[in-house]
Design a protein around this motif. Structure first.
Motif, PDB file in Angstrom:
ATOM      1  N   PRO A   1      -1.167 -10.307   8.148  1.00 32.09           N
ATOM      2  CA  PRO A   1       0.054 -10.671   7.415  1.00 32.09           C
ATOM      3  C   PRO A   1       0.351 -12.159   7.559  1.00 32.09           C
ATOM      4  CG  PRO A   1       0.430  -8.906   9.041  1.00 32.09           C
ATOM      5  CD  PRO A   1      -0.886  -9.522   9.342  1.00 32.09           C
ATOM      6  N   ALA A   2       1.301 -12.633   6.771  1.00 30.41           N
ATOM      7  CA  ALA A   2       1.757 -14.012   6.907  1.00 30.41           C
ATOM      8  C   ALA A   2       2.470 -14.187   8.253  1.00 30.41           C
ATOM      9  CB  ALA A   2       2.708 -14.357   5.770  1.00 30.41           C
ATOM     10  N   PRO A   3       2.453 -15.397   8.804  1.00 26.64           N
ATOM     11  CA  PRO A   3       3.147 -15.635  10.077  1.00 26.64           C
ATOM     12  C   PRO A   3       4.620 -15.229   9.994  1.00 26.64           C
ATOM     13  CG  PRO A   3       1.792 -17.519   9.483  1.00 26.64           C
ATOM     14  CD  PRO A   3       1.779 -16.614   8.307  1.00 26.64           C
ATOM     15  N   ASP A   4       5.129 -14.609  11.081  1.00 28.62           N
ATOM     16  CA  ASP A   4       6.533 -14.188  11.190  1.00 28.62           C
ATOM     17  C   ASP A   4       6.914 -13.114  10.172  1.00 28.62           C
ATOM     18  OD1 ASP A   4       6.887 -16.148  13.204  1.00 28.62           O
ATOM     19  OD2 ASP A   4       7.244 -17.672  11.665  1.00 28.62           O
ATOM     20  N   ASP A   5       5.928 -12.483   9.555  1.00 29.13           N
ATOM     21  CA  ASP A   5       6.215 -11.404   8.615  1.00 29.13           C
ATOM     22  C   ASP A   5       6.412 -10.111   9.406  1.00 29.13           C
ATOM     23  OD1 ASP A   5       6.314  -9.460   6.666  1.00 29.13           O
ATOM     24  OD2 ASP A   5       4.557 -10.181   5.571  1.00 29.13           O
ATOM     25  N   THR A   6       7.582  -9.488   9.270  1.00 29.40           N
ATOM     26  CA  THR A   6       7.880  -8.264  10.039  1.00 29.40           C
ATOM     27  C   THR A   6       7.986  -7.045   9.131  1.00 29.40           C
ATOM     28  OG1 THR A   6      10.256  -8.734   9.853  1.00 29.40           O
ATOM     29  CG2 THR A   6       9.095  -9.574  11.816  1.00 29.40           C
ATOM     30  N   LYS A   7       7.582  -7.161   7.878  1.00 25.40           N
ATOM     31  CA  LYS A   7       7.689  -6.025   6.955  1.00 25.40           C
ATOM     32  C   LYS A   7       6.775  -4.884   7.386  1.00 25.40           C
ATOM     33  CE  LYS A   7       8.989  -8.502   2.746  1.00 25.40           C
ATOM     34  NZ  LYS A   7       8.865  -9.895   3.165  1.00 25.40           N
ATOM     35  N   ASN A   8       7.138  -3.695   6.978  1.00 26.20           N
ATOM     36  CA  ASN A   8       6.362  -2.498   7.321  1.00 26.20           C
ATOM     37  C   ASN A   8       5.292  -2.254   6.251  1.00 26.20           C
ATOM     38  OD1 ASN A   8       5.540  -0.167   8.618  1.00 26.20           O
ATOM     39  ND2 ASN A   8       7.079   1.105   7.608  1.00 26.20           N
ATOM     40  N   TRP A   9       4.212  -3.017   6.354  1.00 29.14           N
ATOM     41  CA  TRP A   9       3.129  -2.886   5.383  1.00 29.14           C
ATOM     42  C   TRP A   9       2.308  -1.627   5.646  1.00 29.14           C
ATOM     43  CZ3 TRP A   9       3.565  -6.002   1.399  1.00 29.14           C
ATOM     44  CH2 TRP A   9       4.152  -7.259   1.550  1.00 29.14           C
ATOM     45  N   ASN A  10       1.821  -1.018   4.570  1.00 27.60           N
ATOM     46  CA  ASN A  10       0.861   0.082   4.703  1.00 27.60           C
ATOM     47  C   ASN A  10      -0.155  -0.036   3.578  1.00 27.60           C
ATOM     48  OD1 ASN A  10       1.803   1.778   2.348  1.00 27.60           O
ATOM     49  ND2 ASN A  10       3.701   1.785   3.580  1.00 27.60           N
ATOM     50  N   LEU A  11      -0.998   0.958   3.427  1.00 23.98           N
ATOM     51  CA  LEU A  11      -2.077   0.906   2.436  1.00 23.98           C
ATOM     52  C   LEU A  11      -1.943   2.040   1.426  1.00 23.98           C
ATOM     53  CD1 LEU A  11      -4.991   0.287   4.933  1.00 23.98           C
ATOM     54  CD2 LEU A  11      -4.201  -1.371   3.238  1.00 23.98           C
ATOM     55  N   TRP A  12      -2.256   1.734   0.206  1.00 26.97           N
ATOM     56  CA  TRP A  12      -2.434   2.766  -0.833  1.00 26.97           C
ATOM     57  C   TRP A  12      -3.913   2.726  -1.205  1.00 26.97           C
ATOM     58  CZ3 TRP A  12       0.706   6.505  -2.661  1.00 26.97           C
ATOM     59  CH2 TRP A  12       0.301   7.193  -3.818  1.00 26.97           C
ATOM     60  N   ILE A  13      -4.620   3.805  -0.937  1.00 25.22           N
ATOM     61  CA  ILE A  13      -6.087   3.835  -1.074  1.00 25.22           C
ATOM     62  C   ILE A  13      -6.483   4.923  -2.066  1.00 25.22           C
ATOM     63  CG2 ILE A  13      -8.287   4.192   0.137  1.00 25.22           C
ATOM     64  CD1 ILE A  13      -6.970   3.185   2.665  1.00 25.22           C
ATOM     65  N   TRP A  14      -7.435   4.567  -2.945  1.00 25.46           N
ATOM     66  CA  TRP A  14      -7.942   5.574  -3.878  1.00 25.46           C
ATOM     67  C   TRP A  14      -9.453   5.449  -4.008  1.00 25.46           C
ATOM     68  CZ3 TRP A  14      -5.509   1.123  -5.180  1.00 25.46           C
ATOM     69  CH2 TRP A  14      -6.134   0.278  -6.071  1.00 25.46           C
ATOM     70  N   PRO A  15     -10.176   6.551  -3.840  1.00 24.34           N
ATOM     71  CA  PRO A  15     -11.618   6.526  -4.121  1.00 24.34           C
ATOM     72  C   PRO A  15     -11.832   6.372  -5.619  1.00 24.34           C
ATOM     73  CG  PRO A  15     -10.971   8.469  -2.845  1.00 24.34           C
ATOM     74  CD  PRO A  15      -9.715   7.866  -3.378  1.00 24.34           C
ATOM     75  N   GLU A  16     -12.957   5.805  -5.991  1.00 23.63           N
ATOM     76  CA  GLU A  16     -13.256   5.562  -7.398  1.00 23.63           C
ATOM     77  C   GLU A  16     -13.133   6.849  -8.203  1.00 23.63           C
ATOM     78  OE1 GLU A  16     -16.526   2.944  -9.827  1.00 23.63           O
ATOM     79  OE2 GLU A  16     -17.225   4.156  -8.159  1.00 23.63           O
ATOM     80  N   GLY A  17     -12.284   6.812  -9.251  1.00 19.60           N
ATOM     81  CA  GLY A  17     -12.109   7.962 -10.120  1.00 19.60           C
ATOM     82  C   GLY A  17     -11.163   9.021  -9.596  1.00 19.60           C
ATOM     83  N   LYS A  18     -10.515   8.785  -8.441  1.00 22.12           N
ATOM     84  CA  LYS A  18      -9.623   9.770  -7.831  1.00 22.12           C
ATOM     85  C   LYS A  18      -8.212   9.199  -7.713  1.00 22.12           C
ATOM     86  CE  LYS A  18     -13.019  12.696  -6.928  1.00 22.12           C
ATOM     87  NZ  LYS A  18     -13.119  14.047  -7.531  1.00 22.12           N
ATOM     88  N   ASP A  19      -7.260  10.090  -7.415  1.00 16.81           N
ATOM     89  CA  ASP A  19      -5.876   9.660  -7.210  1.00 16.81           C
ATOM     90  C   ASP A  19      -5.726   8.965  -5.871  1.00 16.81           C
ATOM     91  OD1 ASP A  19      -5.113  10.711  -9.647  1.00 16.81           O
ATOM     92  OD2 ASP A  19      -4.590  12.671  -8.793  1.00 16.81           O
ATOM     93  N   GLY A  20      -4.656   8.132  -5.760  1.00 10.67           N
ATOM     94  CA  GLY A  20      -4.415   7.390  -4.535  1.00 10.67           C
ATOM     95  C   GLY A  20      -3.505   8.122  -3.561  1.00 10.67           C
ATOM     96  N   LYS A  21      -3.438   7.592  -2.328  1.00 10.30           N
ATOM     97  CA  LYS A  21      -2.637   8.186  -1.259  1.00 10.30           C
ATOM     98  C   LYS A  21      -2.280   7.094  -0.268  1.00 10.30           C
ATOM     99  CE  LYS A  21      -2.910  11.829   2.270  1.00 10.30           C
ATOM    100  NZ  LYS A  21      -3.806  12.860   2.874  1.00 10.30           N
ATOM    101  N   ALA A  22      -1.092   7.205   0.354  1.00 10.50           N
ATOM    102  CA  ALA A  22      -0.639   6.212   1.331  1.00 10.50           C
ATOM    103  C   ALA A  22      -1.268   6.470   2.705  1.00 10.50           C
ATOM    104  CB  ALA A  22       0.877   6.234   1.440  1.00 10.50           C
ATOM    105  N   TYR A  23      -1.645   5.383   3.382  1.00 12.12           N
ATOM    106  CA  TYR A  23      -2.187   5.455   4.747  1.00 12.12           C
ATOM    107  C   TYR A  23      -1.541   4.352   5.573  1.00 12.12           C
ATOM    108  CZ  TYR A  23      -5.895   8.379   2.762  1.00 12.12           C
ATOM    109  OH  TYR A  23      -6.598   9.377   2.136  1.00 12.12           O
ATOM    110  N   PRO A  24      -1.155   4.649   6.817  1.00  7.05           N
ATOM    111  CA  PRO A  24      -0.537   3.614   7.663  1.00  7.05           C
ATOM    112  C   PRO A  24      -1.596   2.768   8.365  1.00  7.05           C
ATOM    113  CG  PRO A  24      -0.601   5.684   8.847  1.00  7.05           C
ATOM    114  CD  PRO A  24      -1.185   5.968   7.486  1.00  7.05           C
TER     115      PRO A  24
END
Length: 850
Positions: free
Chosen positions: A44-67
């Motif tokens: 992340p950027a310096p001093d960034d405290t946001k709660n970032w996570n990931l949205w991941i999708w395999p090719e041709g499939k629906d996405g899903k959130a991952y921490p």
């Protein structure tokens, strides 16, 4: 207590080890059963405290959130195991409220081994841990609109702390600076709005205290309607214009700061003489050289922002070996004798029987009997003979009876090295380099810029003299490499489509899609096609991946060709491609009703005949798939009754009826996989049945070269760069399967004689083609010949795909003459009978007249 504690620790240790072993075991099992592991490191950027996570999708499939589940010296880390085996995985760094850090990113599992590193403010995906420079700096500054610059830094800043966020712009006045996301005042991406429109060929420097300065580049402004309207050039003199006493040059490069014509004395010169060009109207640059410049070798050098590019003239009509430089050419000097002599005009597209061929394939086999092997002139040779004394090459095609020879790309393409004269090389040619110049590897001397032009014209002339029309396969949907192509060197970002996140569109699957809807891209395509039609006397154009292009462009192509010769055929692959173009604008089968006079390959009848090209084992009507009769009937009618979700054909001339082409398995190879247990005789009968259905159906008939003698590519699905041993026409096989060749000759002769097989309107088909009741695995119909001025009162056609002989009831108790049966085909009467019932042998087509 101590013993108890020791015991508990021991038990805990055992449980921990057991858990780890189980987890490892389960993970190993998951991967073995087809799982994909991805590891993403995010800084992340310096001093960034946001709660970032990931949205991941395999090719041709629906996405899903991952921490993110861990941290290391680089930043946050996530390890994710996805069910299934994937080669490509997409992901977004985001918050639960969908604030994004960057756009869509992708992991190439094979190349990245499933592990990548990403940095805030940097859209790149690293396959190795990058060294992070925390020094504040400007990472990008580009003109995205005529009056705004998108400004990006690696470290966020507060835009309210200083006027205009502390940003300074030389050469223009800043009106305001605002965040790209409303209300986000601490950011690393802002829009710098200027008081007046920016000069796209000017030079601007932008800076911010503590972040340094950079030259402003050209961004997506070139993809705006305003840009198109401002710089559309209507003239027809782009490229070089040769005259005996001078040659003029005009190139379109509206974002260039400076442009030079560079002349050379030899094709392999590293340095040339630079001549400054003058800025002219609508973003064009011009210069002129006095005297006769025939044979002058040249390129363009263009300065975009602070970078020089050297490019071949995209409009050039003659090139040096490998097409690396353009050449001025007096094209009249390349014309064969009697070149202006008028050829026999063709009438309706439904009358065409198209034969798809690669120049090299025709003659390269040693048994071909052709002297100029693999060359344009090889296709022009007459009197050649092969094994068994049978005709080959030009004479063979004429004898077969086809009306049009459709050549795979003849323009200058990228992947065959023309300097390698001895080493065998092969490519289909779907990798455009210079659209308006012929390919040099088919010429006898690729070093002579005139030879390829002259010899291609000789080939076309020889075919015309033998009553064969010539269709050229054209690929205006993509180029070999977007970044190295002249289009992108002269006007970066204009000629190609981009996704919303700024990445190049890839509906073609080769990394780039031509933006045909933009005015100058459309102009190039229309003018290029008309140039080939006029200069080379071509009779048709086959558009590769036509569904990438837009409806308006294809209609303008048709309109321009109608001015030259309305009989010129236009056909293409009207597949529904995944390119960022509105669905109603795509030049595909679903929009066929919007494109009069343009034909589409009918993949529906292709796959219903033999099985899907995307599944080796899938079968069709001819090789044993049940319940295919109705879709075969729709194909026989030229698709005029297809549901709109499939195609919107309004005319039989819009449908190309075929069963195989250069792509995918040949029909013969498909049958080896779908029916390996069948005897050779049965496989031949299935093959003949497919061809007979195609040649007795309405629409435009299309044959892949060698199909008539059971062409095989040894199971090669995609032989675009396979050796000659796979791709060449096998003239030994032509001799071996002579009976089958004669059968196709007879079907073509039959189609030509009876216009009932070539009805030219949908209404005629509806009024005169009637399906009659027949058992399963058969399709039977009659043609009212009177409406088409045929000699016969009625024609009956019966296709029996079953494994047993089948009795069919005909519509009339009359004297019927058999012209086609399971063994023979043609216009001669094989036998006749009186009655209303006939037994049709298994895996056969019968054609009868009364």
């Amino acid at each position: 207590m101590k013993k108890k504690t020791v015991f508990l620790v021991f038990v805990a240790a055992i449980l921990l080890v057991s858990s780890l072993v189980s987890a490892f075991f389960l993970k190993t099992i998951a991967q073995a059963e087809g799982a994909t592991k991805v590891t993403i490191h995010y800084r992340p950027a310096p001093d960034d405290t946001k709660n970032w996570n990931l949205w991941i999708w395999p090719e041709g499939k629906d996405g899903k959130a991952y921490p993110f589940t861990d941290e290391d010296g680089f930043g946050k880390t996530a390890e994710v195991i996805l069910d299934g085996s994937y080669s490509k995985v997409g992901f977004i760094v985001r918050t639960d409220s969908w604030e994004k850090d960057g756009g869509d990113r992708f992991i190439d599992i094979k190349n990245a081994a499933g592990e990548v590193w990403v940095v805030s403010g940097d859209d790149r995906v690293y396959t190795e841990q990058p060294e992070i420079d925390q020094t504040p700096k400007i990472t990008s500054a580009v003109i995205d609109e005529l009056n705004s610059i998108t400004f990006q830094t690696n470290i966020p800043f507060n835009i309210t702390e200083q006027p205009n966020g502390g940003i300074q712009l030389s050469g223009a006045h800043i009106k305001e600076v605002k965040p790209l996301i409303d209300g986000k005042t601490v950011t690393n991406q802002v829009k710098v709005v200027t008081s007046d429109p920016l000069n796209l060929s000017g030079q601007y420097t932008i800076s911010k205290e503590g972040y340094g300065e950079t030259t402003v580049g050209i961004g997506k402004v070139v993809r705006t309607k305003e840009f198109d309207d401002l710089y559309y050039y209507r003239g027809r003199d782009l490229g070089n214009t040769y005259e005996k006493d001078k040659t003029s040059f005009r190139v379109w490069a509206p974002t260039a700061r400076e442009l030079k014509l560079v002349t050379y004395t030899s094709w392999d010169d590293k340095e040339g003489t630079e001549i400054p060009m003058k800025k002219d109207i609508k973003g064009t640059w011009v210069t002129e050289i006095k005297g006769n410049q025939q044979g002058l070798i040249y390129t363009y050098k263009v300065l975009i922002a602070d970078r020089w590019n050297e490019a071949v003239d995209p409009y050039v009509r003659a090139v040096t070996v490998n097409g690396d430089k353009g050449v001025v050419m007096d094209l009249t000097k390349t014309d064969p004798k009697k070149w202006t002599q008028k050829k026999k005009r063709f009438t309706n597209p439904e009358d065409a029987v198209i034969y798809e061929l690669h120049v090299r394939d025709l003659s390269i086999q040693k048994e071909s009997g052709i002297k100029n092997k693999g060359k344009y002139l090889g296709a022009a040779e007459a009197g050649t003979r092969g094994p068994g004394g049978f005709k080959t090459g030009l004479d063979y095609m004429k004898e077969l009876g086809v009306t049009h020879v459709q050549f795979l790309p003849l323009y200058d393409y990228r992947t065959v090295d023309e300097t390698e004269l001895e080493e065998p090389q092969f490519n289909w040619g779907y990798d455009p380099k210079n659209y308006n110049a012929p390919e040099g590897s088919y010429a006898t001397d690729p070093y002579d810029p005139a030879a390829r032009i002259r010899e291609l014209k000789q080939m076309v002339q020889a075919l015309h003299e033998n009553d064969l029309n010539v269709i050229m396969d054209v690929v205006y949907n993509h180029v070999y490499d977007m970044n190295e192509h002249s289009f992108n060197k002269l006007v970066p970002g204009y000629f190609f489509r981009y996704n919303e996140n700024g990445t190049p569109a890839n509906g073609t699957g080769v990394g780039n899609d031509i933006a045909s809807e933009r005015k100058m891209a459309q102009k190039f395509i229309v003018e290029s096609v008309s140039y080939w039609a006029k200069e080379y006397h071509l009779d048709g154009f086959r558009f590769d991946l036509m569904g990438i292009l837009d409806v308006e462009t294809m209609n303008k192509v048709r309109k321009e060709l109608d001015k030259i010769d309305p009989s010129i055929i236009v056909l293409g692959e009207g597949w529904d491609m995944g390119t960022p173009l509105p669905p109603d604008q795509k030049a595909n089968q679903k929009n066929a009703e919007k494109m009069d006079g343009i034909a589409h390959f009918n993949d529906s009848i292709r796959d219903s005949l033999k099985g899907s090209v995307f599944s080796d084992q899938d079968k069709g009507f001819i090789n044993g798939k049940p319940n295919t009769e109705n879709i075969i009937k729709q194909g026989i009618e030229a698709g005029i009754n297809y549901p709109k979700a499939t195609a919107s054909y309004t005319d039989p001339g819009q449908t190309v009826t075929y069963v195989e082409a250069h792509d995918n398995l040949t029909l013969w190879d498909k049958l080896q996989l779908t029916n390996p247990e069948a005897s050779l005789k049965d496989q031949i009968q299935m093959h003949k049945l497919a061809s007979s259905i195609m040649l007795t159906s309405q629409g435009v008939s299309f044959i892949h070269a060698g199909q008539e003698f059971m062409r095989t590519k040894q199971g090669d699905h995609n032989s675009y760069k396979s050796p000659d041993s796979i791709n060449q026409l096998d003239w030994n096989r032509r001799a071996e399967f002579d009976e089958q060749v004669q059968y196709i000759e007879g079907l073509i002769e039959l189609r030509k004689k009876f216009s009932s097989f070539r009805m030219d309107t949908a209404d005629k088909i509806k009024d005169n083609l009637t399906f009659i009741d027949s058992p399963v695995q058969t399709v039977a119909f009659t043609l009212n010949a009177k409406a088409n001025h045929d000699a016969a009162n009625e024609i009956a056609v019966i296709h029996n795909a079953g494994t047993k002989d089948t009795e069919i009831t005909l519509p009339s108790n009359a004297v019927w003459k058999v012209l086609v049966d399971g063994d023979s085909a043609g216009t001669k009467i094989l036998n006749k009978f009186k009655g209303s019932r006939i037994t049709v042998t298994a895996k056969s087509t019968y054609v009868l007249i009364r």
